[in-house]
Write an enzyme that holds these catalytic residues in place. Structure first.
Site, PDB file in Angstrom:
ATOM      1  N   ASP A 146       0.825  -1.203   0.000  1.00  8.37           N
ATOM      2  CA  ASP A 146       0.000   0.000   0.000  1.00  8.37           C
ATOM      3  C   ASP A 146       0.861   1.255   0.000  1.00  8.37           C
ATOM      4  OD1 ASP A 146      -2.200   1.723   0.233  1.00  8.37           O
ATOM      5  OD2 ASP A 146      -2.073   1.706   2.404  1.00  8.37           O
ATOM      6  N   ASP A 352      -1.933   6.576  -6.209  1.00  7.52           N
ATOM      7  CA  ASP A 352      -2.219   5.510  -5.244  1.00  7.52           C
ATOM      8  C   ASP A 352      -2.343   4.169  -5.955  1.00  7.52           C
ATOM      9  OD1 ASP A 352      -2.904   4.260  -2.841  1.00  7.52           O
ATOM     10  OD2 ASP A 352      -5.042   4.591  -3.165  1.00  7.52           O
TER      11      ASP A 352
END
Length: 471
Positions: A146, A352
Site C-alpha cells: 500500500d 495511489d
C-alpha cells in the site's frame, strides 16, 4: 441530353465526396487522438495460470525487484477463489469507493489531530500483494502492498486476537535475529499512536472501518526473494501484531510504501537508493508486476513531476494536476479544482496503487463524463451493477474506439489509452465501462490508469516519473 443528365450526376457525386470528406475530417478532428483497439484489447476476463517473473542476480545489482500480484491473481494461485473475473473486478471497484470514503474521512479538517490514527485502508482493501520474508531462519508471508501507509506489520505469535490467514503466523521465538524496539528508538517516535510498557514500544493502527492491528514494534532481518536470489537487510522495523481485527484480504499483514520513515522503501534506502518503481501489467495479463527498490535503468521517454508537499498528510504522494484533455480537447476546468488547501490539507491529487479506479474530484469527473458522452456514440447502458457511471453497448462492433485522455501534470503529460480508461465488465464482452468515479474535494489516480506505465518514485529528488511501457 447526355449533357443535361451529366450535370446532376456530377453534382450528386461531388456532394457525396464532400460529405465523406467532411465526415472523415470531423472524425479526424478527434481521430488523431483516438486509439482503436480490437475488443479483446480492453481489459476483460482472463483464464490460465499466473506467471511469476525471475529477475537478475541481486548481488550484482544496484536495485532489487520483486513480484507484485493483484488480489485476483493471488487468490487464483492460492486456490481460494471461485469468483468470476467480473465479480472480482466489481468487488475491486467497490473497494475503490470504500477507500475514497475513508480518504475523505481521513483528509477532512476535523480528522486532523484526532487522538485515534486512522489509515484510509479498509480491511482487505489492498489490490496488490508481495511476499515478505522475516527472521533467521526465514519465515515467509504474503502481505498487502500500500502506497497510502507507512507501517509494515504481520500477525505474530502468541496471538491474543487474530483473524484467519492461510499458513502460519510469524513466530518470534523461532528467530535468533528478532528483538523488540525500545521506547527510546527513533522509529518508535515515528509511530502516529504509541504506548510504552516495560520499555517496549507498542503501536496501534486503527483503519477506517475499525479493523485494527496492535502489538510491539520490533526489529528483524528482512529478506526479499526475486527468483534469482535473496537480498537480506538487518534491523528492519515492523509491527509484530498480536491483536488484529479484520480480514486484510486473507494476507498475513501489510507493507507500507508511503513517505514516512517506517515504510519499507524508506528503510531500504539505507541499502539501495531512496527510490522505488513499479510497472503494473494490464488486467488482461496473467504475469506478475515488477516492483523495484533502488535505481532503475534509464527510460528514454520518462517525464517527471514534483511531489507536492501536503504538510497535514505527509505520507501520501501528492502531485500537481493542472488540467485534463479528452480526445485532444482540454476540459473547461478552473485551476482551483485540483489545488491543495494547505490550511486544511484538503484537495489535491494523490497517486495511489491501492485504489483500482481513478476517482476525480466531482467538477473534473462531471466534465470527463460529458466529454465521453459527447465523443462516444455507442448505445448507453446502466453500469450501476458494476459501481460505474458510464457504460456503452458495443455488441456487434468489431473495432470499438474511444478517445484517449491526458492528465497534464506540472512538467509531465500522463497519456492513457483505451485500455487504461475502459473495461469490458460482462462475460459477453459487450458492456464497455469507464473505469473512473467521482470524489468529494480531492482526486486519486488509480492503478488501472497506471497499468502499462513505468511509475518511478524518486524520493531523493522528490519527484515522480512516468513512461509508457509494455509491463
Amino acid at each position: 441530353m447526355g449533357r443535361h443528365l451529366g450535370l446532376p450526376v456530377l453534382l450528386v457525386v461531388l456532394a457525396i465526396l464532400l460529405f465523406v470528406q467532411f465526415a472523415v475530417a470531423a472524425d479526424e478532428g478527434f481521430g488523431r487522438h483516438f486509439n482503436y483497439f480490437e475488443t479483446a484489447s480492453f481489459p476483460h476476463r482472463v483464464d490460465g495460470a499466473v506467471v511469476a517473473t525471475t529477475f537478475g542476480d541481486p548481488a550484482k545489482a544496484q536495485a532489487f525487484t520483486v513480484n507484485l500480484l493483484r488480489r485476483d491473481q493471488h487468490e487464483k494461485l492460492a486456490g481460494v477463489s471461485g469468483k468470476s473475473w467480473q465479480q472480482s473486478f466489481t468487488e475491486a471497484v467497490q473497494r475503490s469507493h470504500e477507500r475514497v470514503a475513508f480518504y475523505t474521512l481521513k483528509l477532512s479538517p476535523d480528522a486532523f489531530g484526532s487522538q485515534e490514527f486512522q489509515s484510509p485502508v479498509k480491511a482487505g482493501n489492498g489490490e496488490y500483494l508481495m511476499t515478505l520474508t522475516l527472521g533467521s531462519p526465514p519465515q515467509s508471508f504474503d502481505v498487502i502492498v500500500d502506497t497510502g501507509s507507512d507501517l509494515n506489520w504481520v500477525q505474530c505469535l502468541p496471538c491474543r486476537v487474530c483473524y484467519q490467514q492461510p499458513g502460519p503466523k510469524f513466530d518470534p521465538s523461532k528467530s535468533r535475529s528478532f528483538r523488540k524496539a525500545a521506547c527510546t528508538d527513533n522509529l518508535c517516535n515515528a509511530l502516529p499512536l504509541k504506548a510504552c510498557a516495560a520499555n517496549v514500544c507498542q503501536y496501534q493502527y486503527t483503519y477506517g472501518d475499525q479493523s485494527n492491528t496492535n502489538g510491539d514494534l520490533a526489529f528483524e532481518t528482512i529478506s526479499l526473494n526475486n527468483g534469482a536470489g535473496t537480498q537480506s537487510v538487518p534491523n528492519f522495523a515492523f509491527g509484530c501484531g498480536t491483536q488484529n481485527l479484520g480480514t486484510f484480504a486473507g494476507a498475513a499483514g501489510l507493507v507500507g510504501l508511503g513517505q514516512g520513515p517506517l515504510s519499507l522503501n524508506s528503510q531500504l534506502s539505507h541499502t539501495f537508493a531512496n527510490k522505488f518503481s513499479y510497472c503494473l501489467v494490464s488486467l488482461n495479463s496473467l504475469s506478475a508486476s515488477p516492483l523495484t527498490f533502488g535505481s532503475i535503468a534509464a527510460a528514454a521517454n520518462i517525464q517527471y513531476t514534483s511531489i507536492v508537499v501536503n504538510a497535514r498528510h505527509p505520507t501520501y504522494y501528492y502531485v500537481q494536476l493542472n488540467s485534463i484533455e479528452v480526445g485532444g480537447q482540454p476540459l473547461n476546468l478552473a485551476p482551483s479544482v485540483f489545488a491543495i488547501d494547505q490550511s486544511t490539507g484538503r484537495g489535491g491529487t494523490i497517486i495511489d496503487s491501492g485504489t483500482t479506479i481513478t476517482m476525480l474530484t466531482l467538477p473534473a469527473y462531471s466534465a470527463v463524463l460529458r466529454a465521453y458522452e459527447s465523443f462516444v456514440n455507442y448505445p448507453r447502458l446502466d453500469g450501476s451493477a458494476y459501481g460505474l457511471d458510464l457504460c456503452f453497448n458495443i455488441a456487434g462492433v468489431s473495432n470499438p474506439s474511444v478517445p484517449d485522455m491526458v492528465f497534464k501534470f506540472q512538467g509531465a503529460d500522463f497519456q492513457m489509452r483505451g485500455e487504461n480508461l475502459f473495461v469490458l465488465v460482462d462475460t459477453s464482452a459487450t458492456t464497455l465501462c469507464l473505469a473512473m468515479g467521482g470524489s468529494q474535494g480531492f482526486s486519486i489516480i488509480g492503478n488501472i490508469q497506471q497499468q502499462n506505465h513505468l511509475v518511478v518514485y524518486d524520493l531523493e529528488a522528490k519527484k515522480i516519473g512516468f513512461a509508457t511501457a509494455d509491463c
